[in-house]
Design a protein around this motif. Structure first.
Motif, PDB file in Angstrom:
ATOM      1  N   GLU A 221     -14.806 -35.808  15.178  1.00  0.00           N
ATOM      2  CA  GLU A 221     -14.869 -37.260  15.299  1.00  0.00           C
ATOM      3  C   GLU A 221     -14.110 -37.815  16.501  1.00  0.00           C
ATOM      4  O   GLU A 221     -14.374 -38.943  16.933  1.00  0.00           O
ATOM      5  CB  GLU A 221     -14.334 -37.913  14.020  1.00  0.00           C
ATOM      6  CG  GLU A 221     -15.204 -37.640  12.790  1.00  0.00           C
ATOM      7  CD  GLU A 221     -14.845 -38.505  11.599  1.00  0.00           C
ATOM      8  OE1 GLU A 221     -14.454 -39.669  11.816  1.00  0.00           O
ATOM      9  OE2 GLU A 221     -14.953 -38.034  10.466  1.00  0.00           O
ATOM     10  N   TYR A 222     -13.172 -37.030  17.062  1.00  0.00           N
ATOM     11  CA  TYR A 222     -12.332 -37.589  18.122  1.00  0.00           C
ATOM     12  C   TYR A 222     -12.251 -36.715  19.375  1.00  0.00           C
ATOM     13  O   TYR A 222     -12.425 -37.210  20.488  1.00  0.00           O
ATOM     14  CB  TYR A 222     -10.930 -37.870  17.571  1.00  0.00           C
ATOM     15  CG  TYR A 222     -10.983 -38.853  16.438  1.00  0.00           C
ATOM     16  CD1 TYR A 222     -11.164 -40.213  16.675  1.00  0.00           C
ATOM     17  CD2 TYR A 222     -10.924 -38.422  15.118  1.00  0.00           C
ATOM     18  CE1 TYR A 222     -11.275 -41.119  15.641  1.00  0.00           C
ATOM     19  CE2 TYR A 222     -11.038 -39.322  14.069  1.00  0.00           C
ATOM     20  CZ  TYR A 222     -11.213 -40.673  14.336  1.00  0.00           C
ATOM     21  OH  TYR A 222     -11.344 -41.559  13.312  1.00  0.00           O
ATOM     22  N   GLN A 223     -12.001 -35.419  19.202  1.00  0.00           N
ATOM     23  CA  GLN A 223     -11.853 -34.569  20.373  1.00  0.00           C
ATOM     24  C   GLN A 223     -13.141 -34.463  21.187  1.00  0.00           C
ATOM     25  O   GLN A 223     -13.105 -34.178  22.386  1.00  0.00           O
ATOM     26  CB  GLN A 223     -11.374 -33.172  19.957  1.00  0.00           C
ATOM     27  CG  GLN A 223      -9.907 -33.149  19.534  1.00  0.00           C
ATOM     28  CD  GLN A 223      -9.443 -31.772  19.102  1.00  0.00           C
ATOM     29  OE1 GLN A 223      -9.183 -31.549  17.929  1.00  0.00           O
ATOM     30  NE2 GLN A 223      -9.339 -30.854  20.037  1.00  0.00           N
ATOM     31  N   THR A 224     -14.279 -34.685  20.552  1.00  0.00           N
ATOM     32  CA  THR A 224     -15.554 -34.576  21.257  1.00  0.00           C
ATOM     33  C   THR A 224     -15.736 -35.676  22.312  1.00  0.00           C
ATOM     34  O   THR A 224     -16.620 -35.579  23.159  1.00  0.00           O
ATOM     35  CB  THR A 224     -16.730 -34.630  20.255  1.00  0.00           C
ATOM     36  OG1 THR A 224     -16.550 -35.745  19.373  1.00  0.00           O
ATOM     37  CG2 THR A 224     -16.817 -33.349  19.462  1.00  0.00           C
ATOM     38  N   PHE A 225     -14.899 -36.726  22.266  1.00  0.00           N
ATOM     39  CA  PHE A 225     -14.963 -37.762  23.287  1.00  0.00           C
ATOM     40  C   PHE A 225     -14.216 -37.359  24.560  1.00  0.00           C
ATOM     41  O   PHE A 225     -14.350 -38.010  25.588  1.00  0.00           O
ATOM     42  CB  PHE A 225     -14.352 -39.073  22.758  1.00  0.00           C
ATOM     43  CG  PHE A 225     -15.304 -39.902  21.950  1.00  0.00           C
ATOM     44  CD1 PHE A 225     -16.264 -40.687  22.564  1.00  0.00           C
ATOM     45  CD2 PHE A 225     -15.236 -39.897  20.567  1.00  0.00           C
ATOM     46  CE1 PHE A 225     -17.146 -41.470  21.812  1.00  0.00           C
ATOM     47  CE2 PHE A 225     -16.111 -40.666  19.810  1.00  0.00           C
ATOM     48  CZ  PHE A 225     -17.074 -41.451  20.435  1.00  0.00           C
ATOM     49  N   SER A 226     -13.407 -36.314  24.498  1.00  0.00           N
ATOM     50  CA  SER A 226     -12.540 -35.973  25.626  1.00  0.00           C
ATOM     51  C   SER A 226     -13.310 -35.283  26.748  1.00  0.00           C
ATOM     52  O   SER A 226     -14.283 -34.567  26.516  1.00  0.00           O
ATOM     53  CB  SER A 226     -11.389 -35.079  25.151  1.00  0.00           C
ATOM     54  OG  SER A 226     -11.888 -33.877  24.619  1.00  0.00           O
ATOM     55  N   ASP A 227     -12.826 -35.501  27.984  1.00  0.00           N
ATOM     56  CA  ASP A 227     -13.368 -34.804  29.154  1.00  0.00           C
ATOM     57  C   ASP A 227     -12.751 -33.419  29.285  1.00  0.00           C
ATOM     58  O   ASP A 227     -13.377 -32.496  29.801  1.00  0.00           O
ATOM     59  CB  ASP A 227     -13.087 -35.618  30.415  1.00  0.00           C
ATOM     60  CG  ASP A 227     -13.730 -36.993  30.353  1.00  0.00           C
ATOM     61  OD1 ASP A 227     -14.965 -37.071  30.465  1.00  0.00           O
ATOM     62  OD2 ASP A 227     -13.002 -37.987  30.176  1.00  0.00           O
ATOM     63  N   GLU A 228     -11.497 -33.306  28.833  1.00  0.00           N
ATOM     64  CA  GLU A 228     -10.813 -32.019  28.789  1.00  0.00           C
ATOM     65  C   GLU A 228     -10.247 -31.841  27.388  1.00  0.00           C
ATOM     66  O   GLU A 228      -9.591 -32.736  26.863  1.00  0.00           O
ATOM     67  CB  GLU A 228      -9.688 -31.953  29.819  1.00  0.00           C
ATOM     68  CG  GLU A 228     -10.138 -32.029  31.261  1.00  0.00           C
ATOM     69  CD  GLU A 228      -8.958 -31.964  32.214  1.00  0.00           C
ATOM     70  OE1 GLU A 228      -8.095 -31.067  32.034  1.00  0.00           O
ATOM     71  OE2 GLU A 228      -8.896 -32.819  33.125  1.00  0.00           O
TER      72      GLU A 228
END
Length: 446
Positions: A221-228
């Motif tokens: 739900e959250y880490q998938t938004f990160s670029d790294e």
């Protein structure tokens, strides 16, 4: 539901081990009661049956009531087989949702694009450090008698722009639910569901996620938004012994590479039970174990096991003091030349022996929701009046609004009254906290 969906076999095993004493006690009592029941039933059947129309009538009425209970939805849904069938169905839906999270993320990004009015183009870095199960009542920074946070106290003493909210609460007592409130928008300001990371993404921020806590739901739900995405812990559950110091070189590296607009999120394993696994075994307390805290636990009727857990919790707090102070120092070291802000809060608290005979996650006492909130910035455009800000209570479910405010992301919906840093901030106590205060005899200690 999210917590159960997010539990793996190892974590379930760890939970059983943690609760083994209570499980064995109640299982033995249940077996004893069942044995007495069977014995009495056998004796009754062996005796000559009593013929009674009254008893037959009562039995018939009970049978009708039992059959009628399957007709009523509210009753039928309490029947164990129906309960577990529905639970399995709901868990499947939740896991499918996480599996296909990319479609949901696209919706969030579309919503963010629709509601952002201005994002600004000035470079800045925001470091958001999220802890786990940290209760400010056990921090000497907040007045606790044991010296559990000496490094943070030193920073507080010497750094003019280092602030702590004297009162801060989470509105949830478990990790996934707390993240949902911290990083997503409640329905009030926005006609549709919003995700603060989607807003940062659409505002042109480079997002780095550094995690020392393995969690399927948080990752989806959250880490998938990160670029790294830097995942330092591959072992889920309470038995993970991954030390939080692993995040420090990764944070330094991310700050060195930071350019333009950057959001760095550091997710610690913090004080996640088991507490004994949250600090190096050579770490020694700087306080007398037979002090007023130990006496308080005895006076409150805490079990010997909970007294041991309290000692472990405070040692874990002492280790967290080292980690948090270091994340701050690393952030400050890399702040020369561009605006930088550092934010720390815990996802939720933990009950630590002040109320019920309980150590750990708690939905029924204030300890489960009582958290620290710390803030520092080198930005000259942020109006900092330490005395005024520190008196302002903070609530975790309003974190997203403060992040938008710091980032300079302006939206079609107003949020100034919910941003802790904004001069128009208007505090409203969470209803969860208000209800708990009504029922608690012992109020929190600052």
């Amino acid at each position: 539901m999210e917590s159960i969906s997010n539990t793996n076999q190892k974590e379930a095993s760890d939970y059983i081990q943690t609760s083994l004493q209570n499980i064995v006690l109640w299982t033995c009592l249940a077996i004893f009661a069942y044995a007495v029941y069977v014995y009495a039933l056998v004796k009754l059947l062996a005796a000559k049956p009593v013929v009674s129309k009254i008893l037959d009538g009562v039995a018939f009425l009970l049978l009708l009531l039992f059959c009628f209970s399957f007709y009523q939805d509210a009753w039928r849904n309490r029947f164990p087989i129906c309960v577990y069938m529905d639970l399995y169905h709901q868990l499947s839906i939740q896991k499918d949702f996480w599996t296909n999270i990319e479609k949901e993320n696209e919706k969030y990004l579309h919503t963010a694009e629709k509601y952002i009015t201005q994002a600004g183009d000035k470079p800045q870095t925001i470091v958001l450090v999220i802890g786990e199960s940290m209760n400010r009542e056990d921090m000497s920074l907040y007045g606790y008698s044991r010296k559990t946070t000496p490094r943070l106290e030193e920073i507080d003493k010497n750094e003019r722009n280092f602030l702590k909210a004297k009162i801060a609460y989470s509105t949830r007592f478990s990790t996934v639910a707390a993240f949902n409130t911290m990083l997503e928008f409640d329905p009030a300001p926005l006609p549709e569901h919003g995700h603060v990371l989607a807003f940062f993404k659409k505002a042109g921020f480079h997002i780095v996620w550094i995690s020392n806590q393995e969690d399927t739901a948080i990752h989806a739900e959250y880490q998938t938004f990160s670029d790294e995405n830097v995942s330092l812990n591959r072992k889920g559950g309470r038995s993970s012994a991954s030390m939080d110091e692993k995040v420090l070189p990764e944070l330094a590296s991310a700050l060195e590479k930071a350019h333009g607009k950057t959001l760095i999120i550091v997710h610690l394993i913090g004080l996640h039970p088991h507490f004994s696994l949250r600090y190096p075994h050579d770490l020694k307390p700087n306080w007398d174990e037979n002090d007023e805290v130990k006496q308080m636990l005895k006076d409150n009727g805490q079990s010997l096991r909970n007294q041991l857990l309290k000692s472990q919790y405070d040692l874990a707090m002492l280790y967290q003091d080292r980690i948090l102070a270091k994340t701050f120092e690393i952030t400050k070291e890399h702040s020369a030349g561009q605006p930088v802000s550092w934010v720390y809060l815990s996802d939720h608290g933990a009950e630590t022996g002040r109320r019920d005979d309980l150590m750990g996650h708690s939905s029924t006492t204030l300890g489960g929701y009582t958290i620290p909130f710390l803030f520092w910035t080198n930005r000259s455009d942020v109006k900092l009046i330490a005395e005024d800000l520190e008196k302002r209570p903070f609530r975790g479910d309003w974190l997203s609004y403060m992040l938008l405010d710091i980032a300079g992301i302006q939206c079609k919906f107003p949020y100034a009254e919910k941003s802790w840093l904004n001069e128009n901030y208007l505090w409203t106590e969470p209803k969860e906290i208000t209800e708990l205060k009504k029922h608690e005899k012992n109020q929190e200690i600052y």
